[in-house]
Design a protein around this motif. Structure first.
Motif, mmCIF file in Angstrom:
data_model
loop_
_atom_site.group_PDB
_atom_site.id
_atom_site.type_symbol
_atom_site.label_atom_id
_atom_site.label_comp_id
_atom_site.label_asym_id
_atom_site.label_seq_id
_atom_site.Cartn_x
_atom_site.Cartn_y
_atom_site.Cartn_z
ATOM 1 N N GLU A 5 -3.316 25.491 -7.070
ATOM 2 C CA GLU A 5 -3.213 24.053 -7.326
ATOM 3 C C GLU A 5 -3.667 23.700 -8.737
ATOM 4 O O GLU A 5 -3.246 22.677 -9.287
ATOM 5 C CB GLU A 5 -4.030 23.269 -6.305
ATOM 6 C CG GLU A 5 -5.517 23.519 -6.348
ATOM 7 C CD GLU A 5 -6.256 22.766 -5.254
ATOM 8 O OE1 GLU A 5 -7.487 22.742 -5.303
ATOM 9 O OE2 GLU A 5 -5.584 22.223 -4.355
ATOM 10 N N TYR A 47 -0.807 14.464 -7.074
ATOM 11 C CA TYR A 47 -1.065 13.756 -5.817
ATOM 12 C C TYR A 47 -0.797 14.629 -4.603
ATOM 13 O O TYR A 47 -1.464 14.501 -3.568
ATOM 14 C CB TYR A 47 -0.190 12.503 -5.771
ATOM 15 C CG TYR A 47 -0.369 11.672 -4.519
ATOM 16 C CD1 TYR A 47 -1.454 10.813 -4.380
ATOM 17 C CD2 TYR A 47 0.546 11.744 -3.478
ATOM 18 C CE1 TYR A 47 -1.624 10.049 -3.235
ATOM 19 C CE2 TYR A 47 0.396 10.989 -2.334
ATOM 20 C CZ TYR A 47 -0.696 10.136 -2.219
ATOM 21 O OH TYR A 47 -0.853 9.383 -1.078
ATOM 22 N N THR A 49 -1.594 17.528 -3.932
ATOM 23 C CA THR A 49 -2.753 18.321 -3.512
ATOM 24 C C THR A 49 -3.460 17.656 -2.340
ATOM 25 O O THR A 49 -3.808 18.308 -1.345
ATOM 26 C CB THR A 49 -3.728 18.492 -4.691
ATOM 27 O OG1 THR A 49 -3.107 19.266 -5.715
ATOM 28 C CG2 THR A 49 -4.995 19.214 -4.231
ATOM 29 N N TRP A 50 -3.666 16.357 -2.432
ATOM 30 C CA TRP A 50 -4.370 15.648 -1.364
ATOM 31 C C TRP A 50 -3.471 15.423 -0.150
ATOM 32 O O TRP A 50 -3.969 15.303 0.960
ATOM 33 C CB TRP A 50 -4.901 14.323 -1.910
ATOM 34 C CG TRP A 50 -6.058 14.564 -2.825
ATOM 35 C CD1 TRP A 50 -7.373 14.668 -2.477
ATOM 36 C CD2 TRP A 50 -6.010 14.795 -4.241
ATOM 37 N NE1 TRP A 50 -8.151 14.932 -3.584
ATOM 38 C CE2 TRP A 50 -7.342 15.005 -4.678
ATOM 39 C CE3 TRP A 50 -4.989 14.816 -5.188
ATOM 40 C CZ2 TRP A 50 -7.670 15.248 -6.009
ATOM 41 C CZ3 TRP A 50 -5.302 15.059 -6.512
ATOM 42 C CH2 TRP A 50 -6.633 15.276 -6.914
ATOM 43 N N ARG A 53 -3.783 18.588 1.797
ATOM 44 C CA ARG A 53 -5.098 18.647 2.453
ATOM 45 C C ARG A 53 -5.250 17.586 3.541
ATOM 46 O O ARG A 53 -6.316 17.475 4.153
ATOM 47 C CB ARG A 53 -6.199 18.444 1.412
ATOM 48 C CG ARG A 53 -6.310 19.560 0.382
ATOM 49 C CD ARG A 53 -7.375 19.197 -0.646
ATOM 50 N NE ARG A 53 -7.534 20.241 -1.654
ATOM 51 C CZ ARG A 53 -8.327 20.117 -2.717
ATOM 52 N NH1 ARG A 53 -9.029 18.996 -2.890
ATOM 53 N NH2 ARG A 53 -8.425 21.091 -3.601
ATOM 54 N N HIS A 54 -4.217 16.772 3.738
ATOM 55 C CA HIS A 54 -4.254 15.676 4.710
ATOM 56 C C HIS A 54 -5.325 14.648 4.361
ATOM 57 O O HIS A 54 -5.909 14.020 5.241
ATOM 58 C CB HIS A 54 -4.495 16.223 6.126
ATOM 59 C CG HIS A 54 -3.482 17.224 6.573
ATOM 60 N ND1 HIS A 54 -2.167 16.894 6.881
ATOM 61 C CD2 HIS A 54 -3.569 18.565 6.726
ATOM 62 C CE1 HIS A 54 -1.510 17.974 7.244
ATOM 63 N NE2 HIS A 54 -2.329 19.015 7.149
ATOM 64 N N GLN A 55 -5.549 14.484 3.065
ATOM 65 C CA GLN A 55 -6.510 13.501 2.591
ATOM 66 C C GLN A 55 -5.828 12.271 1.994
ATOM 67 O O GLN A 55 -6.497 11.336 1.555
ATOM 68 C CB GLN A 55 -7.440 14.131 1.546
ATOM 69 C CG GLN A 55 -8.303 15.260 2.092
ATOM 70 C CD GLN A 55 -9.123 15.946 1.009
ATOM 71 O OE1 GLN A 55 -8.883 15.771 -0.181
ATOM 72 N NE2 GLN A 55 -10.113 16.728 1.429
ATOM 73 N N ALA A 56 -4.500 12.286 1.976
ATOM 74 C CA ALA A 56 -3.733 11.164 1.439
ATOM 75 C C ALA A 56 -2.403 11.093 2.180
ATOM 76 O O ALA A 56 -1.872 12.120 2.613
ATOM 77 C CB ALA A 56 -3.501 11.329 -0.068
#
Length: 322
Positions: A5, A47, A49-50, A53-56
């Motif tokens: 990443e 963007y 990346t998140w 990670r299920h953060q966005a």
């Protein structure tokens, strides 16, 4: 551990820097659309990346892709005028450096192979050097950075802004079609998830005569070429046609060698790549960069080879897979 990443962030940053340059380039009559297109692509690299990670939420990425499609599809991107060397100056430079100009290009695959083989699974200080399952991508990233340094050393170039400007000029020359293969590959994955391959397989199995392995081989290979022609990318066609014919008919029913069926099937798809303008990075972009009078010239030259290769692939699969 070096994570993949990080290179995605670097790519996104480069796109954003170039987008800023495009926005300030008043010689480009479509500078706002051009900057928006490449800026959205740069933001997407970071963007995502998140999202992974299920953060966005992923919806903004989808909106960004639709906006990029609109900007490219409606011709809202363009290129500016940039001062560069003349044809005579480039010819003199080529004669001066000779075959040394190929060294940066050869550096990329060399470093990529080293990372994918010698550094794969290697540890340092109790942890992996390269992120697992990403060695090849990381190798390409390291290869590109190393090639940039080697190229600047050979050409005695000390300003990093020079390759950045040249990269921006190249992006503008290729235009929005540069990202078309990636979008088409994504479309192929969506088709696979949506069950298009199973639907095509049901229709095909109802039409194909029982026990006619060689007819199934021809249908699979020709289907790969046709789907690739339509979708512009053999990687997009592969999951659809393999789920339809390759796996259920040729491998499970006819007991074909999976390695031969799948490998030759992909090669059959590449025959379609040679004949379609949808494969922009192979056929349209080179014509634009070389300023050919006929943008479809490469395709016209490749059609006879594609037909001959497709026939050879059918024979190879029929002989060696069963």
């Amino acid at each position: 551990m070096i994570k993949v990443e990080w290179f995605y962030w670097l790519i996104g940053l480069i796109f954003l820097i170039m987008a800023g340059q495009m926005l300030l380039d008043r010689t480009n009559p479509k500078r706002f659309g051009t900057a928006a297109f490449w800026g959205l692509l740069g933001i997407g690299f970071v963007y995502a990346t998140w999202v992974v990670r299920h953060q966005a939420p992923p919806e903004p990425l989808g909106v960004g892709v639709l906006l990029m499609a609109a900007l490219g599809g409606f011709g809202l991107t363009g290129r500016g005028e940039r001062k560069t060397t003349t044809t005579e100056e480039r010819a003199r430079s080529a004669r001066r450096f000779g075959n040394r100009l190929f060294i940066p290009a050869l550096t990329i695959p060399f470093v990529a192979v080293v990372c994918a083989t010698l550094l794969k699974g290697r540890s340092l200080g109790g942890g992996l050097i390269l992120e697992k399952s990403s060695e090849t991508i990381l190798g390409l990233g390291f290869g590109a950075i190393t090639a940039l340094a080697v190229g600047m050393f050979i050409l005695r170039e000390r300003r990093i802004v020079t390759p950045v400007n040249e990269g921006r000029s190249l992006l503008e020359a290729m235009g929005a079609v540069m990202v078309l293969p990636q979008m088409l590959a994504t479309l192929g994955a969506l088709f696979a998830v949506a069950g298009v391959g199973k639907a095509v397989g049901t229709i095909t199995q109802n039409v194909l005569p029982n026990g006619q392995v060689y007819i199934a081989v021809a249908v699979y290979c020709v289907g790969m070429a046709v789907f690739t022609f339509v979708m512009g990318n053999a990687f997009a066609a592969f999951p659809v046609m393999t789920a339809a014919i390759g796996w259920p008919v040729l491998i499970q029913q006819a007991h074909g060698d999976p390695a031969v069926v799948l490998a030759v099937g992909m090669l059959a798809g590449f025959c379609g790549t040679l004949t379609t303008p949808m494969a922009a990075n192979f056929n349209i972009v080179p014509a634009a960069l070389l300023e050919l009078k006929d943008q479809y010239g490469p395709i016209k030259a490749q059609v006879p080879t594609a037909i001959a290769l497709l026939a050879c692939n059918i024979v190879i699969m029929a002989v060696f897979a069963f």
